[in-house]
Write a protein that holds these residues in place. Structure first.
Motif, PDB file in Angstrom:
ATOM      1  N   GLN A 107       0.985  -1.228  -0.124  1.00 35.92           N
ATOM      2  CA  GLN A 107      -0.049   0.036  -0.164  1.00 35.92           C
ATOM      3  C   GLN A 107       0.800   1.330  -0.115  1.00 35.92           C
ATOM      4  O   GLN A 107       1.815   1.424   0.814  1.00 35.92           O
ATOM      5  N   GLY A 108       0.652   2.042  -0.936  1.00 40.24           N
ATOM      6  CA  GLY A 108       1.512   3.380  -1.146  1.00 40.24           C
ATOM      7  C   GLY A 108       2.745   3.260  -1.493  1.00 40.24           C
ATOM      8  O   GLY A 108       3.664   4.199  -1.286  1.00 40.24           O
ATOM      9  N   ALA A 109       3.048   2.117  -2.142  1.00 39.11           N
ATOM     10  CA  ALA A 109       4.602   1.897  -2.548  1.00 39.11           C
ATOM     11  C   ALA A 109       5.162   2.935  -3.259  1.00 39.11           C
ATOM     12  O   ALA A 109       6.418   3.311  -3.148  1.00 39.11           O
ATOM     13  N   ASP A 110       4.507   3.475  -4.023  1.00 41.53           N
ATOM     14  CA  ASP A 110       4.840   4.452  -5.083  1.00 41.53           C
ATOM     15  C   ASP A 110       4.751   5.900  -4.519  1.00 41.53           C
ATOM     16  O   ASP A 110       5.003   7.057  -5.341  1.00 41.53           O
ATOM     17  N   PRO A 140       6.315   8.877  -2.518  1.00 43.08           N
ATOM     18  CA  PRO A 140       7.678   9.183  -2.271  1.00 43.08           C
ATOM     19  C   PRO A 140       7.638   9.664  -0.893  1.00 43.08           C
ATOM     20  O   PRO A 140       6.599  10.446  -0.083  1.00 43.08           O
ATOM     21  N   LYS A 141       8.692   9.347  -0.110  1.00 50.70           N
ATOM     22  CA  LYS A 141       8.929   9.770   1.312  1.00 50.70           C
ATOM     23  C   LYS A 141       7.762   9.222   2.382  1.00 50.70           C
ATOM     24  O   LYS A 141       7.718   9.677   3.475  1.00 50.70           O
ATOM     25  N   LEU A 142       6.749   8.396   1.902  1.00 46.91           N
ATOM     26  CA  LEU A 142       5.792   7.760   2.610  1.00 46.91           C
ATOM     27  C   LEU A 142       6.416   7.214   3.997  1.00 46.91           C
ATOM     28  O   LEU A 142       6.033   7.231   5.181  1.00 46.91           O
ATOM     29  N   GLY A 143       7.706   6.480   3.771  1.00 45.86           N
ATOM     30  CA  GLY A 143       8.200   6.161   4.773  1.00 45.86           C
ATOM     31  C   GLY A 143       8.443   6.907   6.190  1.00 45.86           C
ATOM     32  O   GLY A 143       8.275   6.276   7.288  1.00 45.86           O
ATOM     33  N   THR A 144       8.891   8.015   5.911  1.00 41.90           N
ATOM     34  CA  THR A 144       9.024   9.074   7.137  1.00 41.90           C
ATOM     35  C   THR A 144       7.449   9.269   7.783  1.00 41.90           C
ATOM     36  O   THR A 144       7.739   9.634   8.982  1.00 41.90           O
ATOM     37  N   CYS A 145       6.502   9.151   7.024  1.00 43.23           N
ATOM     38  CA  CYS A 145       4.963   9.524   7.773  1.00 43.23           C
ATOM     39  C   CYS A 145       4.603   8.196   8.576  1.00 43.23           C
ATOM     40  O   CYS A 145       3.889   8.331   9.767  1.00 43.23           O
ATOM     41  N   VAL A 146       4.963   6.980   8.028  1.00 37.98           N
ATOM     42  CA  VAL A 146       4.413   5.727   8.638  1.00 37.98           C
ATOM     43  C   VAL A 146       4.509   5.457  10.185  1.00 37.98           C
ATOM     44  O   VAL A 146       3.778   4.895  10.710  1.00 37.98           O
ATOM     45  N   THR A 147       5.822   5.919  10.410  1.00 37.23           N
ATOM     46  CA  THR A 147       6.247   5.893  11.743  1.00 37.23           C
ATOM     47  C   THR A 147       5.316   6.119  12.772  1.00 37.23           C
ATOM     48  O   THR A 147       4.804   5.513  13.906  1.00 37.23           O
ATOM     49  N   TYR A 156      -2.489  10.445  -1.003  1.00 32.31           N
ATOM     50  CA  TYR A 156      -2.300   9.016  -0.368  1.00 32.31           C
ATOM     51  C   TYR A 156      -3.334   8.922   0.876  1.00 32.31           C
ATOM     52  O   TYR A 156      -4.173   7.959   1.103  1.00 32.31           O
ATOM     53  N   TYR A 157      -2.884   9.805   1.909  1.00 32.21           N
ATOM     54  CA  TYR A 157      -3.861   9.445   3.096  1.00 32.21           C
ATOM     55  C   TYR A 157      -5.193   9.881   3.003  1.00 32.21           C
ATOM     56  O   TYR A 157      -6.064   9.135   3.591  1.00 32.21           O
ATOM     57  N   GLU A 158      -5.537  10.957   1.983  1.00 33.73           N
ATOM     58  CA  GLU A 158      -7.305  11.173   1.944  1.00 33.73           C
ATOM     59  C   GLU A 158      -7.844   9.693   1.233  1.00 33.73           C
ATOM     60  O   GLU A 158      -8.964   9.494   1.621  1.00 33.73           O
TER      61      GLU A 158
END
Lengths: 80, 80
Positions: free
Chosen positions: B1-4, B6-13, B72-74
């Motif tokens: 989910q959301g692999a594409d 950008p920078k999602l990694g910093t948010c998921v934490t 993405y989040y919406e």
């Protein structure tokens, strides 16, 4: 819904009675974390967080009113 | 989910891959209004909105990355 929640009337215009924002720039509050909302309302009240609208709305709120409003919106099913 | 995204990694934490905050003070973002989130990320990036964590996280974000993250989040079902 929420008839016993003090000052809820001032919130529903923008955030809805169901916690869904009534315009694209008013955030949804339904199911949001109450502690986060308490912190934001306190920041709006003190002016630490700037928002023309919310600084005015939050100014007169007491701690108890802030807790009740945050609790009300957290209790709503998100996206309903 | 959301692999594409950008920078999602910093948010998921803190906000989770499903948009549910991982602690009581990290807001849920699932189903939140993207325009509201874009405005808040811009405010965190410029410093107009103060947050130790978010000012650091938002600083390097480009406008396109902000749009992609908010979109993405919406798109996530709230409360899922």
């Amino acid at each position: 819904q929420g008839a016993d929640v003090p000052k809820l009337g001032t919130c529903v215009t923008c955030h809805g009675r169901n916690g869904i924002g009534t315009s694209p720039i008013f955030p949804n509050l339904a199911g949001q974390k109450s502690l986060y909302m308490v912190q934001q309302l306190e920041a709006f009240r003190s002016g630490a967080r700037k928002s023309e609208m919310m600084n005015v709305v939050a100014k007169p709120l007491t701690d108890a009113e802030i807790e009740a409003l945050a609790g009300y919106y957290e209790s709503l099913k998100p996206g309903s």
